[in-house]
Design a protein around this motif. Structure first.
Motif, PDB file in Angstrom:
ATOM      1  N   SER A   1     -10.945  11.008  -2.796  1.00 15.81           N
ATOM      2  CA  SER A   1     -10.255   9.724  -2.617  1.00 15.81           C
ATOM      3  C   SER A   1      -8.777   9.827  -2.955  1.00 15.81           C
ATOM      4  CB  SER A   1     -10.892   8.652  -3.513  1.00 15.81           C
ATOM      5  OG  SER A   1     -10.669   8.962  -4.880  1.00 15.81           O
ATOM      6  N   THR A   2      -8.033   8.855  -2.461  1.00 19.72           N
ATOM      7  CA  THR A   2      -6.646   8.676  -2.868  1.00 19.72           C
ATOM      8  C   THR A   2      -6.401   7.171  -2.961  1.00 19.72           C
ATOM      9  OG1 THR A   2      -4.325   9.247  -2.405  1.00 19.72           O
ATOM     10  CG2 THR A   2      -5.718   8.777  -0.494  1.00 19.72           C
ATOM     11  N   ILE A   3      -5.178   6.804  -3.290  1.00 22.66           N
ATOM     12  CA  ILE A   3      -4.794   5.389  -3.343  1.00 22.66           C
ATOM     13  C   ILE A   3      -3.588   5.231  -2.428  1.00 22.66           C
ATOM     14  CG2 ILE A   3      -3.922   3.523  -4.833  1.00 22.66           C
ATOM     15  CD1 ILE A   3      -6.630   4.284  -5.860  1.00 22.66           C
ATOM     16  N   TYR A   4      -3.573   4.169  -1.666  1.00 24.83           N
ATOM     17  CA  TYR A   4      -2.423   3.903  -0.807  1.00 24.83           C
ATOM     18  C   TYR A   4      -1.527   2.870  -1.472  1.00 24.83           C
ATOM     19  CZ  TYR A   4       0.207   2.959   3.499  1.00 24.83           C
ATOM     20  OH  TYR A   4       1.198   2.810   4.438  1.00 24.83           O
ATOM     21  N   LYS A   5      -0.307   3.314  -1.792  1.00 21.05           N
ATOM     22  CA  LYS A   5       0.719   2.409  -2.322  1.00 21.05           C
ATOM     23  C   LYS A   5       1.911   2.573  -1.379  1.00 21.05           C
ATOM     24  CE  LYS A   5       1.286   4.202  -6.448  1.00 21.05           C
ATOM     25  NZ  LYS A   5       1.640   4.346  -7.885  1.00 21.05           N
TER      26      LYS A   5
END
Ligand code: BGC
Length: 366
Positions: free
Chosen positions: A294-298
């Motif tokens: 997973s990653t996070i989108y900012k």
């Protein structure tokens, strides 16, 4: 009250929650110690002080600020702290911006605890200070904080780790924990958010941190540097995972996730669940192949735009709408009035959807 903020490429789920502050501390810097009045005329120069380029978001930030400040009718003075002597370099840059007469400061701190003198200097000169992405700690001289909800980022990372592990098979699961740099006020907030999800599962035996290293100080990564995470992961594997299976790793961002993945690969233990953050170009293919879970989108452009919108509001003599959120924005002295943006969790399953309006990332998700 909810307000949709659409900047450049918009993502539907990215919303700015704006609440009218009840602290009385949301005004311009004329509320501060100096008693001077902040004026930010259109066409004036705004100083943007960025840290060392430890991840892609900082690289993207320069163009994002130059673009949105120009569109809002301001001149941009964007500077990065050098890779070495980083803290003094940033301190000097900020003092220089104040001396030159920049009319507002947007600061992403290299070390949030080391800018007290500079923000005091800004306050005395009547220059509003906006902490950007990273809070500035140990001072009352920060007017605003613009960032993604960092605690939420951590919660999403913790949840992703658990979900990824469950999808692999039944537990208990052996994991290790990593956090960012202790000099970055975000790092403990990310970690606390993640641990709010993981600690109960450690307590009930679902998760086992085989090394026993679970405190922030034990698991933090100096300077957010990939090499430090890779070295720690290799040591952990060598000491604790001879014949023991490693199932997952909490990684606070993509740069460190790739270093951790490299280390487990070299040790011949691939196939683990690893989290991340930032949606870095180099990590998207790993997400799509399942190598990084997973990653996070900012959206950096959106985050820059939120700070520029705040400058515009101040320049119009209006009071920006902010939220008071102690868990996220307490800096050890005050809870800094904040504009909080919503981060998005991304896995292989929703990557195409999450990045669909992002022309930089979109081809990679096909
Ligand atoms: C940022 C992250 C970034 C990290 C390392 C944090 O303060 O919020 O997006 O990955 O710094 O540069």
């Amino acid at each position: 009250m909810k307000k949709q903020l659409i900047a450049g490429f918009a993502v539907a789920a990215l919303t700015v929650v704006t609440l009218t502050s009840c602290s009385g501390n949301t005004g311009r810097s004329d509320a501060g110690a100096s008693g001077s009045t902040a004026t930010i005329p259109k066409g004036s120069t705004i100083g943007v002080s960025l840290p060392a380029k430890t991840s892609q978001n900082w690289v993207l930030a320069k163009a994002a600020f130059e673009d949105s400040l120009a569109k809002a009718g301001f001149k941009a003075d964007v500077q990065y702290a050098a890779a070495t002597n980083t803290v003094p370099d940033q301190q000097n840059q900020i003092s220089g911006m104040i001396t030159k007469g920049d009319k507002a400061l947007i600061i992403a701190a290299q070390d949030g605890a080391q800018l007290g003198t500079q923000v005091k200097q800004a306050k005395a000169a009547g220059i509003p200070v906006i902490a950007w992405d990273r809070n500035i700690t140990g001072t009352k001289n920060v007017d605003y904080y613009v960032a993604f909800n960092n605690y939420k980022v951590g919660q999403l990372q913790g949840t992703a780790l658990l979900d990824g592990l469950k999808a692999k098979g039944s537990g208990p699961y052996n994991i290790e924990l990593f956090a960012g740099a202790s000099t970055d006020a975000n790092a403990p907030v990310f970690f606390n958010g993640a641990m709010s999800v993981l600690q109960p599962k450690i307590d009930d035996g679902t998760l086992k941190v085989v090394s026993g290293q679970t405190s922030f100080s034990a698991v933090s990564t100096d300077g957010w540097l990939a090499q430090n995470a890779q070295t720690r992961m290799s040591n952990l594997l060598q000491k604790n995972y001879g014949s023991t299976k490693l199932d997952g790793v909490l990684s606070p961002n993509d740069t460190l996730a790739r270093a951790i993945i490299q280390s487990v690969k070299s040790a011949g233990k691939p196939g683990i669940i690893v989290t991340g953050q930032d949606s870095e170009t180099a990590s998207i293919p790993l997400i799509m192949s399942g190598t990084q879970y997973s990653t996070i989108y900012k959206n950096t452009a959106e985050e820059a735009q939120a700070a520029v919108d705040l400058v515009t509001t101040l320049s119009e003599g209006k009071t920006p709408k902010t939220v008071i959120d102690k868990k996220n924005n307490y800096n050890g002295v005050i809870t800094v009035p904040a504009v909080a943006l919503t981060p998005v969790l991304v896995t292989k399953d929703n990557a195409a959807e999450a990045y669909k309006d992002n022309t930089t990332l979109e081809p990679l998700t096909k």
